[in-house]
Design a protein around this motif. Structure first.
Motif, PDB file in Angstrom:
ATOM      1  N   GLU A 278      56.670   2.802 -16.106  1.00 17.50           N
ATOM      2  CA  GLU A 278      57.450   3.162 -17.301  1.00 17.50           C
ATOM      3  C   GLU A 278      57.570   4.694 -17.399  1.00 17.50           C
ATOM      4  OE1 GLU A 278      58.843   1.053 -19.450  1.00 17.50           O
ATOM      5  OE2 GLU A 278      59.279   2.340 -21.174  1.00 17.50           O
TER       6      GLU A 278
ATOM      7  N   THR B 297      67.506   4.421 -14.652  1.00 14.79           N
ATOM      8  CA  THR B 297      67.473   2.964 -14.882  1.00 14.79           C
ATOM      9  C   THR B 297      66.746   2.276 -13.730  1.00 14.79           C
ATOM     10  OG1 THR B 297      69.553   3.015 -16.077  1.00 14.79           O
ATOM     11  CG2 THR B 297      68.901   0.876 -15.171  1.00 14.79           C
TER      12      THR B 297
ATOM     13  N   SER C  57      57.897  -6.107 -23.550  1.00 12.00           N
ATOM     14  CA  SER C  57      58.438  -5.470 -24.758  1.00 12.00           C
ATOM     15  C   SER C  57      57.712  -4.162 -25.066  1.00 12.00           C
ATOM     16  CB  SER C  57      58.381  -6.427 -25.946  1.00 12.00           C
ATOM     17  OG  SER C  57      57.037  -6.659 -26.244  1.00 12.00           O
TER      18      SER C  57
ATOM     19  N   PRO D 125      59.881  -0.539 -22.652  1.00 15.07           N
ATOM     20  CA  PRO D 125      61.339  -0.730 -22.766  1.00 15.07           C
ATOM     21  C   PRO D 125      62.122  -0.350 -21.520  1.00 15.07           C
ATOM     22  CG  PRO D 125      60.521   0.988 -24.272  1.00 15.07           C
ATOM     23  CD  PRO D 125      59.325   0.315 -23.700  1.00 15.07           C
ATOM     24  N   ARG D 126      61.677   0.653 -20.807  1.00 16.23           N
ATOM     25  CA  ARG D 126      62.439   1.040 -19.602  1.00 16.23           C
ATOM     26  C   ARG D 126      62.273  -0.012 -18.500  1.00 16.23           C
ATOM     27  NH1 ARG D 126      64.510   6.244 -19.205  1.00 16.23           N
ATOM     28  NH2 ARG D 126      64.090   7.522 -21.035  1.00 16.23           N
TER      29      ARG D 126
ATOM     30  N   LYS E 253      61.716  -3.131 -19.047  1.00 16.29           N
ATOM     31  CA  LYS E 253      62.466  -4.295 -19.524  1.00 16.29           C
ATOM     32  C   LYS E 253      63.958  -4.112 -19.188  1.00 16.29           C
ATOM     33  CE  LYS E 253      62.861  -7.224 -23.555  1.00 16.29           C
ATOM     34  NZ  LYS E 253      62.091  -7.748 -24.628  1.00 16.29           N
ATOM     35  N   LYS E 254      64.451  -2.890 -19.402  1.00 16.52           N
ATOM     36  CA  LYS E 254      65.862  -2.615 -19.110  1.00 16.52           C
ATOM     37  C   LYS E 254      66.125  -2.744 -17.601  1.00 16.52           C
ATOM     38  CE  LYS E 254      69.244   1.090 -19.540  1.00 16.52           C
ATOM     39  NZ  LYS E 254      69.326   2.530 -19.504  1.00 16.52           N
TER      40      LYS E 254
ATOM     41  N   ARG F 200      66.181  -6.428 -16.622  1.00 16.94           N
ATOM     42  CA  ARG F 200      67.424  -7.073 -17.054  1.00 16.94           C
ATOM     43  C   ARG F 200      68.608  -6.620 -16.193  1.00 16.94           C
ATOM     44  NH1 ARG F 200      67.114  -6.219 -22.554  1.00 16.94           N
ATOM     45  NH2 ARG F 200      68.193  -4.268 -22.213  1.00 16.94           N
ATOM     46  N   ALA F 201      68.612  -5.315 -15.868  1.00 17.24           N
ATOM     47  CA  ALA F 201      69.719  -4.777 -15.064  1.00 17.24           C
ATOM     48  C   ALA F 201      69.754  -5.450 -13.686  1.00 17.24           C
ATOM     49  CB  ALA F 201      69.573  -3.262 -14.911  1.00 17.24           C
TER      50      ALA F 201
END
Ligand SMILES: N[C@@H](CCC(=O)N[C@@H](CS)C(=O)NCC(=O)O)C(=O)O
Length: 271
Positions: free
Chosen positions: A173, A182, A221, A224-225, A227-228, A231-232
């Motif tokens: 993170e 990202t 959760s 956040p990075r 998690k992003k 998802r990406a």
């Protein structure tokens, strides 16, 4: 030109052949890379790849150890191991997971070529950091002093493992925050290290669902990075065919039978 493996040409008229146990493990990121490369090459130079899956039973063990490995040592690569990657066009057999990711990263234009490239340096560091996380999982699920052989042992060790893995999550993170990226080696583009990073995070998403007593955790959760990033990767169109394949949806994460260990039911059992 190194000695050429004679046996593979007639058998596999495809660009690449990979071989691994019939499970995710180290095979998953290589499958992802191959789906990615195939998808991207569709309009320019389409190719097929073959995915040789050794079953986790006597037949699969004999096929690898007594047949294919013996042949590979004699004919194409004395280091023979699985995962392996055969590049039929270039007549090469590559082993060792990180070397295979590096090779495909170059072939598919995901990684830069210059030796002093900062992308390459970032890519190599993340590849190794993520491999450390994998080694912690291996200590959890396979025959080591702390190994898990029963549901009870797994239930006891899983929460400890999930807490320990947060240390790696925090490092990853911070890395993404430090560069404001990202993905792990390029700001907005995927590099070869991202495939294993995705797989390890994805495996942990599954492990959380196995916590005893219905305990729910949403470790991502807190990050956040990460998690992003997860998802990406999950939404990349180049990986759609992979995420729809049984190799992603049904395969066990690790090898139960051979190592006489137990790491809970695979993702397909959750359906
Ligand atoms: N350092 C190798 C390790 C490969 C390895 O340990 N492969 C395991 C499966 S993950 C295996 O069963 N190898 C079969 C063999 O030893 O022939 C890599 O990174 O690929």
């Amino acid at each position: 030109m190194p000695p050429q493996p004679k046996w593979k040409e007639e058998e596999h008229p495809t660009r690449f052949t990979m071989g691994y146990w019939q499970m995710r493990g180290l095979g998953a990121p290589i499958r992802m890379l191959l789906h990615w490369g195939k998808q991207n090459a569709e309009k320019t130079k389409p190719f097929a790849f073959k995915d040789v899956q050794y079953t986790q039973d006597g037949d699969g063990v004999n096929k690898w150890f007594k047949e294919d490995k013996v042949k590979m040592i004699e004919e194409s690569n004395p280091l023979a191991n699985i995962p392996y990657l055969i590049d039929h066009e270039e007549k090469k057999t590559i082993v060792h997971f990180l070397a295979i990711c590096d090779y495909l990263g170059q072939k598919f234009g995901l990684d830069e070529k210059e030796v002093d490239s900062e992308q390459r340096e970032r890519n190599a560091q993340i590849a190794m950091e993520v491999f450390d996380l994998r080694n912690n999982v291996i200590r959890l699920v396979y025959k080591f002093p702390n190994s898990v052989r029963t549901q009870e042992e797994f239930d006891k060790q899983l929460p400890e493992h999930l807490n320990a893995c947060k240390k790696t999550y925090q490092k990853l993170e911070s890395w993404l925050g430090f560069y404001d990226f990202t993905y792990f080696a390029k700001k907005d583009e995927v590099s070869s290290c991202d495939f294993h990073a995705f797989e390890m995070i994805d495996q942990h998403e599954h492990y959380q669902t196995l916590l005893a007593g219905g305990e729910k955790r949403d470790v991502l959760s807190e990050f956040p990075r990460l998690k992003k990033f997860h998802r990406a990767m999950r939404n990349r169109p180049e990986l759609k065919t992979y995420f729809e394949s049984k190799e992603y949806t049904d395969f066990q994460l690790n090898n139960h039978t051979l190592a006489n260990s137990w790491d809970g039911p695979g993702p397909s059992s959750m359906k």
